[in-house]
Design a protein around this motif. Structure first.
Motif, short mmCIF file in Angstrom:
data_model
loop_
_atom_site.label_atom_id
_atom_site.label_comp_id
_atom_site.label_asym_id
_atom_site.label_seq_id
_atom_site.Cartn_x
_atom_site.Cartn_y
_atom_site.Cartn_z
N ARG A 29 -9.78 29.77 -42.21
CA ARG A 29 -10.44 28.89 -41.24
C ARG A 29 -10.55 29.59 -39.90
NH1 ARG A 29 -6.37 24.12 -42.42
NH2 ARG A 29 -5.11 26.01 -42.68
N GLU A 30 -11.74 29.50 -39.34
CA GLU A 30 -12.05 30.18 -38.08
C GLU A 30 -11.07 29.79 -36.98
OE1 GLU A 30 -13.67 30.08 -34.06
OE2 GLU A 30 -13.65 28.31 -35.35
N ALA A 31 -10.59 30.81 -36.25
CA ALA A 31 -9.69 30.63 -35.11
C ALA A 31 -8.35 30.01 -35.49
CB ALA A 31 -10.35 29.82 -34.00
N TYR A 32 -8.00 30.06 -36.78
CA TYR A 32 -6.77 29.39 -37.21
C TYR A 32 -5.95 30.27 -38.17
CZ TYR A 32 -3.65 25.65 -38.71
OH TYR A 32 -2.54 24.88 -38.98
N ASP A 33 -6.51 30.63 -39.30
CA ASP A 33 -5.77 31.39 -40.31
C ASP A 33 -5.84 32.89 -40.03
OD1 ASP A 33 -5.09 29.08 -41.80
OD2 ASP A 33 -7.07 29.09 -42.74
N TRP A 34 -4.69 33.54 -40.24
CA TRP A 34 -4.61 34.99 -40.05
C TRP A 34 -4.68 35.71 -41.40
CZ3 TRP A 34 -4.22 37.44 -35.25
CH2 TRP A 34 -4.02 36.59 -34.16
N ILE A 35 -5.31 36.89 -41.39
CA ILE A 35 -5.31 37.80 -42.54
C ILE A 35 -4.42 38.98 -42.18
CG2 ILE A 35 -6.68 39.33 -44.00
CD1 ILE A 35 -9.09 37.54 -43.42
N THR A 36 -3.46 39.28 -43.02
CA THR A 36 -2.56 40.40 -42.74
C THR A 36 -2.87 41.57 -43.67
OG1 THR A 36 -0.84 39.79 -44.33
CG2 THR A 36 -0.77 38.72 -42.16
N GLU A 37 -2.40 42.72 -43.26
CA GLU A 37 -2.57 43.92 -44.10
C GLU A 37 -1.89 43.73 -45.44
OE1 GLU A 37 -0.69 48.18 -43.67
OE2 GLU A 37 -2.37 47.95 -42.21
N ASP A 38 -0.76 43.01 -45.45
CA ASP A 38 -0.05 42.75 -46.71
C ASP A 38 -0.87 41.85 -47.64
OD1 ASP A 38 2.08 44.30 -45.92
OD2 ASP A 38 3.24 42.60 -45.14
N ASP A 39 -1.68 40.97 -47.07
CA ASP A 39 -2.48 40.05 -47.89
C ASP A 39 -3.50 40.79 -48.76
OD1 ASP A 39 -1.22 37.81 -46.85
OD2 ASP A 39 -2.68 37.58 -45.22
N ILE A 40 -4.13 41.82 -48.18
CA ILE A 40 -5.27 42.45 -48.86
C ILE A 40 -5.07 43.94 -49.15
CG2 ILE A 40 -6.97 40.80 -47.97
CD1 ILE A 40 -7.65 42.75 -45.75
N GLY A 41 -4.04 44.53 -48.60
CA GLY A 41 -3.81 45.96 -48.79
C GLY A 41 -4.33 46.77 -47.62
N LYS A 61 -1.25 44.61 -37.40
CA LYS A 61 -1.57 44.55 -38.83
C LYS A 61 -2.01 43.16 -39.28
CE LYS A 61 1.33 48.43 -40.30
NZ LYS A 61 2.38 48.89 -41.25
N SER A 62 -2.68 42.44 -38.40
CA SER A 62 -3.22 41.13 -38.77
C SER A 62 -4.40 40.78 -37.88
CB SER A 62 -2.13 40.04 -38.66
OG SER A 62 -1.70 39.91 -37.33
N LEU A 63 -5.26 39.93 -38.38
CA LEU A 63 -6.44 39.53 -37.62
C LEU A 63 -6.84 38.12 -38.03
CD1 LEU A 63 -9.21 39.57 -39.63
CD2 LEU A 63 -8.75 42.02 -39.51
N ARG A 64 -7.61 37.48 -37.16
CA ARG A 64 -8.25 36.23 -37.51
C ARG A 64 -9.65 36.23 -36.91
NH1 ARG A 64 -5.25 31.49 -33.90
NH2 ARG A 64 -5.56 32.44 -31.85
N PHE A 65 -10.53 35.47 -37.51
CA PHE A 65 -11.92 35.42 -37.07
C PHE A 65 -12.07 34.39 -35.95
CE2 PHE A 65 -12.16 37.32 -41.22
CZ PHE A 65 -13.15 38.28 -41.07
N VAL A 86 -18.62 40.52 -47.51
CA VAL A 86 -18.34 41.09 -48.83
C VAL A 86 -18.07 42.58 -48.67
CG1 VAL A 86 -19.18 41.38 -51.18
CG2 VAL A 86 -19.95 39.43 -49.83
N CYS A 87 -16.88 43.00 -49.02
CA CYS A 87 -16.53 44.43 -48.99
C CYS A 87 -16.31 44.93 -50.42
CB CYS A 87 -15.30 44.65 -48.12
SG CYS A 87 -15.62 44.39 -46.35
N SER A 88 -15.81 46.13 -50.56
CA SER A 88 -15.77 46.75 -51.88
C SER A 88 -14.89 46.00 -52.87
CB SER A 88 -15.31 48.21 -51.77
OG SER A 88 -14.00 48.26 -51.22
N ALA A 89 -13.77 45.45 -52.41
CA ALA A 89 -12.84 44.81 -53.34
C ALA A 89 -12.47 43.38 -52.95
CB ALA A 89 -11.56 45.64 -53.44
N VAL A 90 -12.89 42.94 -51.76
CA VAL A 90 -12.50 41.62 -51.28
C VAL A 90 -13.70 40.90 -50.70
CG1 VAL A 90 -10.94 40.32 -49.77
CG2 VAL A 90 -10.20 42.52 -50.71
N ARG A 91 -13.79 39.61 -50.99
CA ARG A 91 -14.80 38.74 -50.39
C ARG A 91 -14.08 37.77 -49.45
NH1 ARG A 91 -17.88 36.50 -54.87
NH2 ARG A 91 -16.08 35.19 -55.28
N TYR A 92 -14.55 37.74 -48.19
CA TYR A 92 -13.92 36.89 -47.18
C TYR A 92 -14.83 35.72 -46.86
CZ TYR A 92 -11.47 41.33 -46.54
OH TYR A 92 -10.76 42.49 -46.75
N GLU A 93 -14.28 34.52 -46.94
CA GLU A 93 -15.00 33.32 -46.51
C GLU A 93 -14.34 32.80 -45.25
OE1 GLU A 93 -15.81 30.08 -49.06
OE2 GLU A 93 -16.47 31.31 -50.74
#
Length: 404
Positions: free
Chosen positions: A9-21, A47-51, A59-66
């Motif tokens: 969710r925008e401005a709320y959930d974080w994506i970490t390096e551990d989540d996706i590699g 090592k983390s980001l949020r939109f 859409v990237c090579s191995a992961v699709r982000y919504e």
């Protein structure tokens, strides 16, 4: 190969390096830096980001982000709400109304976007290919079109059986169809649903004789449309979006990363504009009004500090939209700068007796302030409105604006 899907969710959930590699994390950062260098798409920590301020799909090579808007519903319903907003505002050249109505809007965003694109393109291709007269030059065994004498002498000084000619050929191998083919090749490797693969295969079948070319900025900015091909406009605009935000790098492999991202603050503003016009009538709403200035320079006589509220309604009500939460831990929260801005509006617009900041309804229970401008009957308010259903938005705005 099915991709991993990460829904945030925008401005709320974080994506970490551990989540996706680590590799996928680096690829995502590189893609955003390459394709959106002038926009603040993400907020980063170690090592983390949020939109931030953008929603859609990458859409990237191995992961699709919504990335979906946070409106305190289930993620399926938040996805559906986003598609509804895109449809209501005509933010995209293709509507998702039927897919939302039939429940397909609960599918992953990429599938919905690609289904709309492929269905529209296939529908138009079935009606007939768009063909144009294209100029060709070739060394032929028969004289065709115009003999290019200089080239003919250079190439055929010792060949009496050939003629170097330039000629026009009525063909489907033109820039518009090349645009479609380039877009289809980008999305082909990211289409894993059977029905989408069938649609894509059929589209490529129609375009079999069309060259696959690379589109640079110059080619993309060419005018593709005329009276003969207007029916392809929506599909072509969608194809351009795919190509504009495609990157061919993906960890050194020949696979394309691409995205459909939308600025949420602008989408929210446009959505509210459509709803307001339904509430009070199109002629009674002025958007981005820019006729008032806050100050007058005594020395130059010029007026300074342009005021530009989002909406002025019947000269008496001013509305500014804010894509941010109006609550924090069940309590009302606001930015003082936004209140100063509203004070400037309601002061400069002498006939306006009311102005309010309008936020998306994300949490329930908070009581928001209502301020009076001292020694006047003018008020400044905070209001929230639902965005999960357009009819519901209209009814809540009607109650806020006209009190019925």
């Amino acid at each position: 190969m099915n991709k991993k899907t990460v829904i945030v969710r925008e401005a709320y959930d974080w994506i970490t390096e551990d989540d996706i590699g680590a590799d996928q994390y680096e690829e995502l950062i590189k893609y955003i830096e390459d394709k959106y260098p002038d926009n603040r798409i993400i907020e980063q920590r170690y090592k983390s980001l949020r939109f931030i301020n953008y929603v859609g799909v990458i859409v990237c090579s191995a992961v699709r982000y919504e990335i979906i808007p946070k409106i305190n519903l289930s993620k399926d319903d938040e996805r559906k709400a986003l598609l509804s907003m895109l449809t209501v505002t005509n933010f995209l050249p293709i509507s998702f109304h039927e897919k939302v109505k039939t429940g397909e809007g609960k599918n992953d965003l990429l599938s919905v976007f690609l289904a709309a694109f492929l269905e529209r393109l296939l529908s138009e291709l079935k009606k007939g290919m768009y063909k144009t007269y294209e100029e060709h030059s070739d060394n032929l065994h028969v004289l065709k079109g115009k003999l290019e004498l200089t080239q003919h002498i250079r190439k055929n000084a010792f060949q009496k059986t050939k003629a170097y000619c330039s000629y026009d050929e009525y063909t489907e191998n033109n820039l518009l169809n090349q645009l479609f083919k380039a877009a289809l090749f980008i999305v082909r490797q990211h289409t894993d649903k059977h029905v989408l693969k069938l649609h894509l295969k059929k589209c490529l079948g129609y375009l079999e004789e069309v060259d696959l070319i690379n589109f640079n900025v110059t080619k993309l900015n060419q005018n593709f449309f005329n009276r003969q091909n207007q029916r392809f406009r929506d599909a072509a605009l969608f194809a351009k979006m795919i190509i504009e935000h495609a990157s061919i790098y993906s960890q050194g492999k020949q696979s394309s990363s691409f995205s459909f991202l939308f600025p949420m603050n602008l989408l929210f503003e446009k959505y509210i504009e459509v709803a307001l016009r339904e509430v009070v009538g199109t002629d009674n709403v002025i958007s981005q009004h820019a006729e008032k200035r806050l100050l007058k320079n005594r020395k130059s006589g010029r007026q300074n500090i342009l005021l530009k509220p989002d909406f002025v309604i019947n000269d008496s009500l001013i509305v500014d939209t804010k894509w941010k939460s109006a609550t924090y831990r069940d309590r009302s929260t606001y930015n003082q700068a936004d209140i100063y801005q509203m004070y400037a509006y309601v002061t400069a617009y002498q006939d306006a007796n009311r102005c309010f900041l309008l936020y998306p309804k994300q949490e329930r229970g908070a009581e928001h302030p209502l301020w009076e401008v001292i020694d006047t009957d003018k008020t400044i308010e905070m209001q929230v409105v639902r965005i999960d259903d357009f009819r519901g938005t209209v009814e809540e705005l009607r109650e806020i604006v006209v009190g019925v």
